[in-house]
Write a protein that holds these residues in place. Structure first.
Motif, mmCIF file in Angstrom:
data_model
loop_
_atom_site.group_PDB
_atom_site.id
_atom_site.type_symbol
_atom_site.label_atom_id
_atom_site.label_comp_id
_atom_site.label_asym_id
_atom_site.label_seq_id
_atom_site.Cartn_x
_atom_site.Cartn_y
_atom_site.Cartn_z
ATOM 1 N N CYS A 159 -2.295 -2.756 12.300
ATOM 2 C CA CYS A 159 -1.719 -3.442 11.132
ATOM 3 C C CYS A 159 -1.775 -4.958 11.331
ATOM 4 C CB CYS A 159 -0.268 -3.006 10.907
ATOM 5 S SG CYS A 159 -0.077 -1.318 10.314
ATOM 6 N N SER A 173 -12.390 -0.644 6.511
ATOM 7 C CA SER A 173 -11.600 -1.755 7.044
ATOM 8 C C SER A 173 -11.902 -3.048 6.299
ATOM 9 C CB SER A 173 -11.891 -1.952 8.534
ATOM 10 O OG SER A 173 -11.406 -0.869 9.281
ATOM 11 N N PHE A 187 0.862 -1.171 0.000
ATOM 12 C CA PHE A 187 0.000 0.000 0.000
ATOM 13 C C PHE A 187 0.909 1.234 0.000
ATOM 14 C CE2 PHE A 187 -2.958 -3.146 1.464
ATOM 15 C CZ PHE A 187 -4.222 -2.674 1.129
ATOM 16 N N THR A 214 2.748 -2.194 4.494
ATOM 17 C CA THR A 214 2.059 -0.932 4.750
ATOM 18 C C THR A 214 2.531 0.206 3.868
ATOM 19 O OG1 THR A 214 3.706 -0.296 6.390
ATOM 20 C CG2 THR A 214 1.763 -1.496 7.175
ATOM 21 N N SER A 223 -2.870 4.894 1.854
ATOM 22 C CA SER A 223 -4.163 4.692 1.193
ATOM 23 C C SER A 223 -5.120 3.850 2.019
ATOM 24 C CB SER A 223 -3.956 4.041 -0.180
ATOM 25 O OG SER A 223 -3.203 2.852 -0.087
ATOM 26 N N PHE A 224 -4.577 2.927 2.818
ATOM 27 C CA PHE A 224 -5.441 2.052 3.619
ATOM 28 C C PHE A 224 -6.197 2.812 4.699
ATOM 29 C CE2 PHE A 224 -0.967 1.647 4.884
ATOM 30 C CZ PHE A 224 -0.996 2.163 6.172
ATOM 31 N N VAL A 248 -9.915 -3.151 3.061
ATOM 32 C CA VAL A 248 -8.487 -3.405 3.317
ATOM 33 C C VAL A 248 -8.268 -4.882 3.613
ATOM 34 C CG1 VAL A 248 -6.518 -2.885 4.821
ATOM 35 C CG2 VAL A 248 -8.097 -1.056 4.146
#
Length: 274
Positions: A107, A66, A56, A85, A60-61, A69
Motif C-alpha cells: 500500500c 499496478s 477503493f 484502501t 478492487s485494487f 492503481v
C-alpha cells in the motif's frame, strides 16, 4: 484546484479549504462500477475542490494492473485528494497474519495514504485492532478503523440476514473508537449497516451517541444514500464528515453549499464564519 468557480457572484456557504479538518467528503472509487483515469479526471476536474478522499472498495485494487492503481492514486494526489484502501484488510487477515506487513508495505509503495481497518465480517480482539493501528502508523500511513454495531456488515446483506446476526451495544463500538483514537488513529469510520442501511427502521440514536462521545471532527459516517446524507446534514450541519458514492458528490455538495436541496432542505443549510 483553486480556480475561480463559475458564477462567483452567487454566494455559497463558506467551507474550509483543503486540507480540511471538518466537512470532509470521501467518495467511493472502483466497486459498483469500474473507474479508469479518464473517468476519475472528469470527476476531479469538475468537483475535485469538494473531494477530500477516495476509497477503493471490495479489494478492487487487487484485480487491477499496478500501473492503473498507481495512475488513479497519482491523479488523486494532483487534486489534493487522499486515497484509502477501503476495508480489504479483513480479507488479508483471513489469509494469515504474516501477510499483513506485506500488504501495508505494498500500500505504501503504491502511494496509498489511508489504510482502513474494517472488522465487519470478522471477530478481532480490541487489542489486536490497536496493534494494527500502531503498525499502519509506523509505516507512515494513516490508520482509519471502521466500527459499527452490526456483525456481518459490509456485504449488502438483507435486513432479515443482519437482524438474525444480532447487534452489538453501541457503547462497545464507541469504546473501541476511543481507544483507537488514543492509539493514533487518523479518523473513525462508522459503518452504516445496522444504523441507516439494511434495517427496518433507522437507529438515529446511535450516531448521536458517537457524536456526543467523540465529537464531529474525528468521526466519518457512511451515508451512500441521499436520504441518509440529507439526514446527517439536517441534524449535524454542513460540516459533518461523510462517505458517499462518487456519483453523489454533486448532490451532496449542493446541500452542503446551500445551492440546492430537497423541499425540506432548500434554503435551510447555512454557515456563519467571521
Amino acid at each position: 484546484m483553486g480556480e475561480q468557480r463559475a458564477f462567483p457572484f452567487i454566494a455559497l456557504n463558506e467551507r474550509e479549504k483543503k486540507p480540511r479538518k471538518r466537512g470532509i467528503t470521501e467518495i467511493r472509487g472502483p466497486y459498483y462500477t469500474p473507474m479508469g483515469k479518464r473517468y476519475l479526471e472528469d470527476i476531479l476536474e469538475t468537483m475535485g475542490e469538494y473531494v477530500d478522499a477516495l476509497k477503493f472498495a471490495g479489494g478492487s485494487f487487487t484485480m487491477m494492473p499496478s500501473r492503473a492503481v498507481k495512475e488513479l492514486i497519482d491523479i488523486c494526489h494532483a487534486h489534493g485528494v487522499l486515497v484509502s484502501t477501503g476495508g480489504f484488510i479483513e480479507t488479508v487477515l483471513t489469509k494469515g497474519a504474516d501477510l499483513v506487513g506485506k500488504y501495508i508495505q505494498e500500500c505504501r509503495s503504491l502511494g496509498f495514504d489511508i489504510i482502513e481497518l474494517s472488522t465487519g465480517f470478522i471477530t478481532l480482539p480490541h487489542d489486536d485492532l490497536l496493534r494494527l493501528v500502531e503498525k499502519v502508523n509506523k509505516a507512515g500511513l494513516r490508520a482509519k478503523p471502521e466500527v459499527g454495531i452490526q456483525f456481518g456488515a459490509g456485504g449488502t446483506s438483507t435486513v432479515e440476514e443482519l437482524a438474525a446476526e444480532g447487534q452489538r451495544d453501541p457503547k462497545w463500538a464507541i469504546q473501541l473508537a476511543k481507544r483507537a483514537l488514543e492509539a493514533g488513529a487518523y479518523m473513525i469510520m462508522v459503518e452504516s449497516e445496522g444504523i441507516t442501511e439494511s434495517v427496518a427502521h433507522w437507529k438515529t440514536e446511535v450516531p448521536a451517541q458517537f457524536v456526543n462521545e467523540l465529537g464531529l471532527e474525528k468521526v466519518m459516517f457512511e451515508a451512500a444514500d441521499p436520504p441518509v446524507f440529507e439526514w446527517y446534514i439536517k441534524n449535524y450541519g454542513s460540516e459533518v464528515n461523510l462517505f458517499v458514492d462518487h456519483s453523489q458528490i454533486v448532490h451532496l455538495e449542493s446541500m452542503r453549499s446551500g445551492v440546492w436541496g430537497t423541499k425540506s432542505m432548500w434554503g435551510r443549510v447555512v454557515t456563519y464564519k467571521e
